[in-house]
Design an enzyme around this catalytic site. Sequence first.
Site, PDB file in Angstrom:
ATOM      1  CE  LYS A  48      -3.974  -2.231   2.274  1.00 40.69           C
ATOM      2  NZ  LYS A  48      -4.985  -2.095   3.367  1.00 40.69           N
ATOM      3  CE1 TYR A  88      -9.261  -3.189   0.494  1.00 40.52           C
ATOM      4  CE2 TYR A  88      -8.649  -1.271  -0.815  1.00 40.52           C
ATOM      5  CZ  TYR A  88      -8.301  -2.305   0.034  1.00 40.52           C
ATOM      6  OH  TYR A  88      -6.989  -2.465   0.424  1.00 40.52           O
ATOM      7  CG  HIS A 154      -5.046  -6.113  -0.557  1.00 34.76           C
ATOM      8  ND1 HIS A 154      -6.267  -6.157   0.057  1.00 34.76           N
ATOM      9  CD2 HIS A 154      -5.138  -6.940  -1.635  1.00 34.76           C
ATOM     10  CE1 HIS A 154      -7.078  -6.962  -0.621  1.00 34.76           C
ATOM     11  NE2 HIS A 154      -6.413  -7.443  -1.659  1.00 34.76           N
ATOM     12  CD  GLU A 165      -8.616  -9.193  -3.751  1.00 34.58           C
ATOM     13  OE1 GLU A 165      -7.417  -9.442  -3.495  1.00 34.58           O
ATOM     14  OE2 GLU A 165      -9.489  -9.095  -2.871  1.00 34.58           O
TER      15      GLU A 165
HETATM   16  P1  IDP Z   1      -7.753  -7.063   5.389  1.00 32.00           P
HETATM   17  O1  IDP Z   1      -6.994  -6.011   4.617  1.00 32.00           O
HETATM   18  O2  IDP Z   1      -6.924  -7.617   6.518  1.00 32.00           O
HETATM   19  O3  IDP Z   1      -8.344  -8.127   4.505  1.00 32.00           O
HETATM   20  P2  IDP Z   1     -10.447  -5.956   5.620  1.00 32.00           P
HETATM   21  O4  IDP Z   1     -11.358  -6.159   6.767  1.00 32.00           O
HETATM   22  O5  IDP Z   1     -10.772  -6.632   4.333  1.00 32.00           O
HETATM   23  O6  IDP Z   1      -8.963  -6.318   6.126  1.00 32.00           O
HETATM   24  O7  IDP Z   1     -10.374  -4.380   5.388  1.00 32.00           O
HETATM   25  C1  IDP Z   1      -9.763  -3.868   4.212  1.00 32.00           C
HETATM   26  C2  IDP Z   1      -8.924  -2.672   4.601  1.00 32.00           C
HETATM   27  O8  IDP Z   1      -9.771  -1.629   5.049  1.00 32.00           O
HETATM   28  C3  IDP Z   1      -7.958  -2.927   5.755  1.00 32.00           C
HETATM   29  O9  IDP Z   1      -6.738  -3.479   5.322  1.00 32.00           O
HETATM   30  C4  IDP Z   1      -7.792  -1.545   6.344  1.00 32.00           C
HETATM   31  O10 IDP Z   1      -6.824  -0.805   5.612  1.00 32.00           O
HETATM   32  C5  IDP Z   1      -9.141  -0.913   6.115  1.00 32.00           C
HETATM   33  N1  IDP Z   1      -9.978  -1.023   7.308  1.00 32.00           N
HETATM   34  C6  IDP Z   1     -10.680  -2.109   7.736  1.00 32.00           C
HETATM   35  N2  IDP Z   1     -11.366  -1.854   8.865  1.00 32.00           N
HETATM   36  C7  IDP Z   1     -11.080  -0.557   9.174  1.00 32.00           C
HETATM   37  C8  IDP Z   1     -11.492   0.306  10.240  1.00 32.00           C
HETATM   38  O11 IDP Z   1     -12.222  -0.074  11.139  1.00 32.00           O
HETATM   39  N3  IDP Z   1     -10.973   1.587  10.209  1.00 32.00           N
HETATM   40  C9  IDP Z   1     -10.157   2.028   9.232  1.00 32.00           C
HETATM   41  N4  IDP Z   1      -9.756   1.243   8.212  1.00 32.00           N
HETATM   42  C10 IDP Z   1     -10.201  -0.030   8.176  1.00 32.00           C
HETATM   43 MG    MG Z   2      -9.891  -8.083   3.152  1.00 32.96          MG
END
Ligand code: IDP
Ligand code: MG
Length: 171
Positions: A48, A88, A154, A165
């Site tokens: 990222k 996303y 990611h 993706e």
């Molecule tokens: P992951 O990246 O571990 O798969 P996901 O739940 O899919 O996690 O969330 C995607 C991305 O969104 C996360 O990597 C993070 O950057 C962001 N994100 C997720 N939850 C939050 C939050 O509660 N606050 C701010 N950013 C978040």
């Molecule tokens: Mg995810």
Amino acid sequence: VLPEPGLKRIGPFSDFSNPGPRLAGRLQARPSNERNSMAIQQTYSMIKPDGVRNGHIGEIINRFERAGLTIERMELGMVTPEQAKANYAEHEGKPFYDGLIAYITSGPVVKMVVSGEGAVAKCRSLMGATNPAEAAPGTIRGDFGLIMDENVIHGSDSPESAEREIGIFFE
Ligand code: IDP
Ligand code: MG
């Protein structure tokens, strides 16, 4: 293959179905007909904008390769708003969604197709928990991440997500 009773598991890569970098090297040296039971997967991973800006590209790729993963494709560049929204889509409507799209399109990223045995899970395990504050030391997010919004890397969460993706960011 289950470890023999009494053998101590020393880490996530200590069994033969998931052999880790040292054993993987030896297994790969065997003729292909002796290793065709291994499930080679592809996953999509992306360093990222904070990971690129803070100079962690080399270290992250090094960790992938040491874990026995192969970088199949790689490109440094911007994410378009269309790509960000597609990647996303599952988070649309959540409070952090707009910030997430703005952030992931805010600077260059490294887009990668990564392959290897169990590549999806292996990549997620190298990444660590989503929240860097909860990510274990030794994981990429645990070592280089500071806040949830900027968590360095990611990785696809399933083989189906990986296929989707890879289609968004390559070809
Ligand atoms: P992951 O990246 O571990 O798969 P996901 O739940 O899919 O996690 O969330 C995607 C991305 O969104 C996360 O990597 C993070 O950057 C962001 N994100 C997720 N939850 C939050 C939050 O509660 N606050 C701010 N950013 C978040
Ligand atoms: Mg995810």
